[in-house]
Design an enzyme around this catalytic site. Sequence first.
Site, PDB file in Angstrom:
ATOM      1  N   LYS A 107      13.854  -3.153   4.272  1.00 50.06           N
ATOM      2  CA  LYS A 107      14.259  -4.558   4.134  1.00 50.06           C
ATOM      3  C   LYS A 107      14.442  -4.943   2.670  1.00 50.06           C
ATOM      4  CE  LYS A 107      11.127  -5.979   7.222  1.00 50.06           C
ATOM      5  NZ  LYS A 107      10.267  -6.825   8.070  1.00 50.06           N
ATOM      6  N   GLU A 167       7.351  -8.532  10.422  1.00 45.95           N
ATOM      7  CA  GLU A 167       7.028  -9.511   9.394  1.00 45.95           C
ATOM      8  C   GLU A 167       8.291 -10.334   9.142  1.00 45.95           C
ATOM      9  OE1 GLU A 167       5.598  -7.828   5.732  1.00 45.95           O
ATOM     10  OE2 GLU A 167       5.329  -9.820   4.860  1.00 45.95           O
ATOM     11  N   ARG A 177       9.640   7.093  12.815  1.00 50.09           N
ATOM     12  CA  ARG A 177      10.594   6.016  12.629  1.00 50.09           C
ATOM     13  C   ARG A 177      12.015   6.529  12.784  1.00 50.09           C
ATOM     14  NH1 ARG A 177      10.626   2.355   8.340  1.00 50.09           N
ATOM     15  NH2 ARG A 177       8.410   2.060   8.580  1.00 50.09           N
TER      16      ARG A 177
END
Length: 587
Positions: free
Chosen positions: A288, A35, A278
């Site tokens: 983020k 994104e 992850r």
Amino acid sequence: MSESDTSRHFLRQWIEKDVADGRTGGTVVTRFPPEPNGYIHIGHAKAVCVDFGMAELFGGECHLRLDDTNPTKESDEYAENIKKDIRWLGFRWSGAGDGTEPGFYNASNMFDTMYAIAENLIKAGQAYCCNLTQEEWKEYRGVPEKPGRPSPSRDTTPERNLQIFREMRDGKYADGEWCLRAKIDMASPNIHFRDPVLYRIRHVAHYHLGDKWCIYPMYDFAHPIEDALEGVTHSMCTLEFEVHRPLYDWVVDRLDEMGLLVVRGGVKIRPQQREFARLNITSTVMSKRLLLQLVTEGHVAGWDDPRMPTVCGMRRRGYTPGAIREFCARVGVSKVESESDPALLEWCVREELNQTAPRRMAVLDPVRVVIDNWGAEDSPNAVRTSNLNPARAVKTVELPNNPLDESAGTRQIPFGGEIWIDRADFMEVPEKKFFRMAPGQEVRLRGACIFKCTGCVKDETGRVVEIHGTWDPDSWGGNAADGRKVKGTIHWVDCATGVKAEVRLYDRLFTEKNPLKDGPSEFLKYLNPDSLQTVSAYVEPALAAAEPLARFQFERTGYFVADERDSRPGAPVFNRTVTLKDSYRPS
Ligand code: ATP
Ligand code: MG
């Protein structure tokens, strides 16, 4: 990715089987779907290595898809830097693309199609508009152990739903007033299956499409559509999406019913999702949102601050694409969450730079050394003092650029009898086993000669400001003519020709292994107040014009890189990538 047993991970085996079973229509297609709401970090780099790496391994395509379906925090600055960072890591997107460039997609270019698919679902009685409030919606949805309750709108007719949905699109309602939900199963033990939201109202301008839309698709609806319509075969993501997989498959089934699946090589392409753990690294944060907070509150100098775990920060810190890829390969692909030690990353970059980085001499904490008998062979009575006149004798030292790589050649360094050495290389009263510079003791000045210290000058605070001594004129090159041994060798920078440089020494950004241990609102208290130390150093002349991002080993000190932003010819700035000290041994 290096060929090892661990690289034959479950994702690779999964794809291998599909290729063998002819399910890819001849081309493995993956995608990396960031994104554009921030810069990519080392965790994304791991996903990049998996997504692009698998496509490469199977001779397929990896699409770069900007998942710009959530308008609030997206921007072109982020989009452009995501592209730049992936290219820098050494990967290239390929495939048809959606019109701008090969292999590149903006998810928002599919909004018209997604909207049409949503209307189709409504017409088929598979989606309905719901006006429960957020709280009611949660309450109706219930908990996994107990079935949820149907929304009062669940049985609205398709005609009425279509009307409301169009009114939602046309801006008739405020944010949250209505949403579109899939009609699946309110009793499912998987609560993501209990009539999940597909579209919601957001009166927010989109960074590309402006005010064209005030309804936006949810990730769970948009992602499988993007995958399916791009012809993606293997959609890899992180473990938290595992519970969303049945919904992913539900959407793909509906697309299949609508005849929207891509056919390639005579095969209908059904995208499939699989999940891997992850990447987590200790002593830093990776979300983020938290990285953005560090930037906007000024705790770091920007997304590319060399202390940041962002790809651009690591580049500016001196990390190489190869070291980052090697790190990701060594961490491996697994189904189990784990935490990686930043020491492994440091080990990877040392391994590479040890082979490739030119050696240079730099003195980070300089103290002046005056060789009192320098030039005395020309004028025996001359007594040298500090600030030698320009006509002083100069000799030339020749040193290899890289002792591990003969083809890297050598360089010439002037040596004029006054040098800088590191303060830590001198002790007025040496400890046992201190073989460097000390009164009465001989030391080798790297590549130049043997020097014997005779004493030092101190200021009123007792700090050493100048060291004196003599050199052995029969030791030019570094070895004594009579064969006597000298234990210590130290590096130096010639005072007359050395160049002043700013050197930035970095340490971990957080003092805690887990800065989030008291929750995300508390992580700032674990910021390391000493994570950046700036020193004024002297470096050998060859470093004066170091190109931005040129990497070096400063002998006996560490690996350094010329700062991408601030380094100027004649006024270089270097960032310490890592020290030489390496206690880490990879298993
Ligand atoms: P963050 O939580 O850091 O804000 P995100 O998951 O929201 O990141 P996206 O831009 O949505 O970021 O992620 C793009 C891709 O990168 C996704 O497929 C996601 O699963 C993957 N990814 C993100 N963080 C990691 C990580 N730490 N390790 C591996 N893959 C990751
Ligand atoms: Mg995300």
